[in-house]
Write a protein that holds these residues in place. Structure first.
Motif, PDB file in Angstrom:
ATOM      1  N   THR A 141     -16.949  -2.107   2.155  1.00 40.53           N
ATOM      2  CA  THR A 141     -16.372  -2.190   0.308  1.00 40.53           C
ATOM      3  C   THR A 141     -15.507  -0.998   0.119  1.00 40.53           C
ATOM      4  OG1 THR A 141     -18.216  -1.770  -0.708  1.00 40.53           O
ATOM      5  CG2 THR A 141     -17.719  -3.930  -0.297  1.00 40.53           C
ATOM      6  N   GLU A 164      -1.018 -11.349   6.816  1.00 38.21           N
ATOM      7  CA  GLU A 164      -1.205 -11.287   5.137  1.00 38.21           C
ATOM      8  C   GLU A 164      -1.073 -12.578   4.849  1.00 38.21           C
ATOM      9  OE1 GLU A 164       0.267  -8.818   1.508  1.00 38.21           O
ATOM     10  OE2 GLU A 164       1.907  -9.026   3.065  1.00 38.21           O
ATOM     11  N   HIS A 194      -1.975 -14.950  -2.450  1.00 35.86           N
ATOM     12  CA  HIS A 194      -2.566 -16.008  -3.268  1.00 35.86           C
ATOM     13  C   HIS A 194      -2.117 -15.932  -4.434  1.00 35.86           C
ATOM     14  CE1 HIS A 194      -5.388 -17.120   0.274  1.00 35.86           C
ATOM     15  NE2 HIS A 194      -5.401 -15.751   0.249  1.00 35.86           N
ATOM     16  N   THR A 201      -2.610 -15.579  -8.326  1.00 36.75           N
ATOM     17  CA  THR A 201      -3.516 -15.322  -9.288  1.00 36.75           C
ATOM     18  C   THR A 201      -3.324 -15.718 -10.623  1.00 36.75           C
ATOM     19  OG1 THR A 201      -2.718 -13.056  -9.802  1.00 36.75           O
ATOM     20  CG2 THR A 201      -4.388 -13.411  -7.877  1.00 36.75           C
ATOM     21  N   LEU A 250      -3.592 -10.462  -5.074  1.00 34.49           N
ATOM     22  CA  LEU A 250      -4.681 -10.980  -4.429  1.00 34.49           C
ATOM     23  C   LEU A 250      -4.296 -11.525  -2.858  1.00 34.49           C
ATOM     24  CD1 LEU A 250      -7.767 -11.678  -3.421  1.00 34.49           C
ATOM     25  CD2 LEU A 250      -7.208 -13.923  -4.679  1.00 34.49           C
ATOM     26  N   THR A 304      -5.216 -11.948   1.528  1.00 36.66           N
ATOM     27  CA  THR A 304      -6.180 -11.964   2.634  1.00 36.66           C
ATOM     28  C   THR A 304      -5.519 -11.376   3.863  1.00 36.66           C
ATOM     29  OG1 THR A 304      -6.000 -14.375   2.898  1.00 36.66           O
ATOM     30  CG2 THR A 304      -7.699 -13.655   1.708  1.00 36.66           C
ATOM     31  N   ILE A 352     -10.081  -8.717   2.272  1.00 41.87           N
ATOM     32  CA  ILE A 352      -9.327  -8.938   1.024  1.00 41.87           C
ATOM     33  C   ILE A 352      -8.968  -7.821   0.100  1.00 41.87           C
ATOM     34  CG2 ILE A 352      -9.877 -10.277  -1.317  1.00 41.87           C
ATOM     35  CD1 ILE A 352     -12.199 -11.785   0.393  1.00 41.87           C
ATOM     36  N   ARG A 405      -7.441  -6.662  -3.570  1.00 42.44           N
ATOM     37  CA  ARG A 405      -7.140  -7.299  -4.820  1.00 42.44           C
ATOM     38  C   ARG A 405      -6.769  -6.176  -5.669  1.00 42.44           C
ATOM     39  NH1 ARG A 405      -9.249 -12.121  -8.313  1.00 42.44           N
ATOM     40  NH2 ARG A 405      -7.543 -11.766  -9.771  1.00 42.44           N
ATOM     41  N   ASP A 459     -12.347  -5.270   0.635  1.00 41.77           N
ATOM     42  CA  ASP A 459     -13.429  -5.779   1.233  1.00 41.77           C
ATOM     43  C   ASP A 459     -13.067  -6.278   2.764  1.00 41.77           C
ATOM     44  OD1 ASP A 459     -15.694  -6.802  -0.809  1.00 41.77           O
ATOM     45  OD2 ASP A 459     -13.658  -6.896  -1.610  1.00 41.77           O
TER      46      ASP A 459
END
Length: 360
Positions: free
Chosen positions: A7, A36, A39, A41, A47, A49, A59, A61, A71
């Protein structure tokens, strides 16, 4: 196979321009050959992934309230140098992109998930601790609980019952505190130990030349495991269930206590070392508090007028629970008084409260 979870957090002074931030990072992900997926939001920041080589999954964000989190999950055995290079590059780039807007950067050691040896155990007040555990030396399911003994490089072998750290070979301060911290004279006295399957209290009490110790432990498998793997704690007292000045009864302590009450049998010291979560075959066990009250009432009844009852309390941070326990002491069938002591138990990594209780 375990997963390593890394993290990286950036706490900002003000919300960031997520479009500019993300554009500035794209070259790093391209170099890592990570694909990539963005997403929706619904207006709450950005966001995405990323999936890359060797099963890496990330991830990113950018939160609208002023926090950037990254992460990264990698399979155990992944190239650590490549992983470090990715995290270092991201951290360096984000510091440059967010220059002047960074309040704090936090990068935590990798969290191991699904490893063969579980190193993470919570404290009593809910904080997660990573122990330096390198081996499972004993793992059994009894009729009452799961019993683990794990080896820690710092603390020696640690007894864990149903996920609760009970005692390590380093934890003589616990045993000393629950016996009165050296202020009591056990010579020629009669002692009752409730629980204590690790043998620590029994081992230390035998050294003090009591007249007789009766120990009541419900779980034979706890005794078996500790006899073999906790010898720095129990010595040789668990090798036999009877000795010159002690006897171990492998029974539920509730009916045994009731029997002692009926017989009028009394003790100079009662030491309650039962687990924090009650284990009993008694039908009265409807809740933790009712069980504690039952044990207290029965124990006080078998305690001589000049005797003392010792027990662990809880973590000092759990003030509400400690307060409830002290309220409970005022509701027993016999009036009692008490004192308490705070002790640092090494493997608990927190301060622990111990109670001494006596009849008024």
């Amino acid at each position: 196979m375990a997963v390593e979870h890394y993290t990286l957090d950036f706490k900002l002074c003000a919300p960031a321009d997520h479009s500019a931030t993300v554009r500035g990072l794209q070259s790093i992900f391209q170099e890592q050959e990570m694909t990539e997926t963005v997403h929706d939001t619904e207006g709450h920041g950005y966001l995405a992934t990323f999936i890359g080589k060797n099963g890496r999954f990330a991830i990113l964000r950018v939160h609208s309230h002023g926090l950037v989190t990254f992460d990264l999950q990698c399979c155990e055995g992944d190239d650590i140098t490549q992983v470090d290079n990715l995290l270092n590059a991201l951290e360096k780039k984000l510091k440059a992109l967010l220059h002047g807007n960074v309040q704090r950067v936090k990068r935590l050691p990798a969290l191991q998930r699904g490893a063969e040896v579980d190193r993470y155990w919570p404290t009593a007040d809910g904080r997660l601790v990573e122990y330096d555990i390198d081996e499972v030396v004993y793992d059994k399911d009894s009729a009452y609980q799961n019993i683990k003994i794990l080896h820690s490089q710092q603390f020696g072998n640690i007894l864990i019952l149903n996920g609760d750290v009970n005692l390590a070979e380093s934890d003589l301060p616990y045993t000393q505190a629950i016996m009165g911290s050296g202020r009591e004279c056990y010579a020629g006295k009669e002692v009752l130990i409730l629980g204590g399957g690790d043998g620590g209290i029994l081992c230390e009490a035998v050294k003090l030349k009591p007249k007789m110790i009766t120990m009541v432990e419900i779980d034979q498998l706890v005794i078996d495991g500790c006899r073999k793997h906790m010898r720095k704690t129990c010595g040789n007292v668990l090798d036999n269930l009877k000795g010159d000045c002690y006897e171990v009864l492998v029974e539920d302590c509730v009916p045994v206590l009731k029997k002692f009450v009926e017989e009028g049998r009394t003790f100079d010291y009662v030491i309650n070392d039962l687990t924090a979560v009650p284990i009993s075959t008694a039908p009265e066990e409807e809740s933790t508090w009712e069980f504690l009250r039952l044990i207290l009432d029965l124990s006080i009844k078998v305690l001589r007028s000049s005797g003392k009852y010792f027990t662990q309390g809880n973590c000092v941070n759990l003030t509400e629970a400690l307060g409830e326990y002290e309220e409970l002491l005022g509701k027993l069938s016999c009036k009692v008084d008490f004192s308490k002591e705070v002790v640092c138990v090494p493997s608990y990594l927190e301060l622990w409260v111990f109670y001494t209780i006596w009849k008024k």
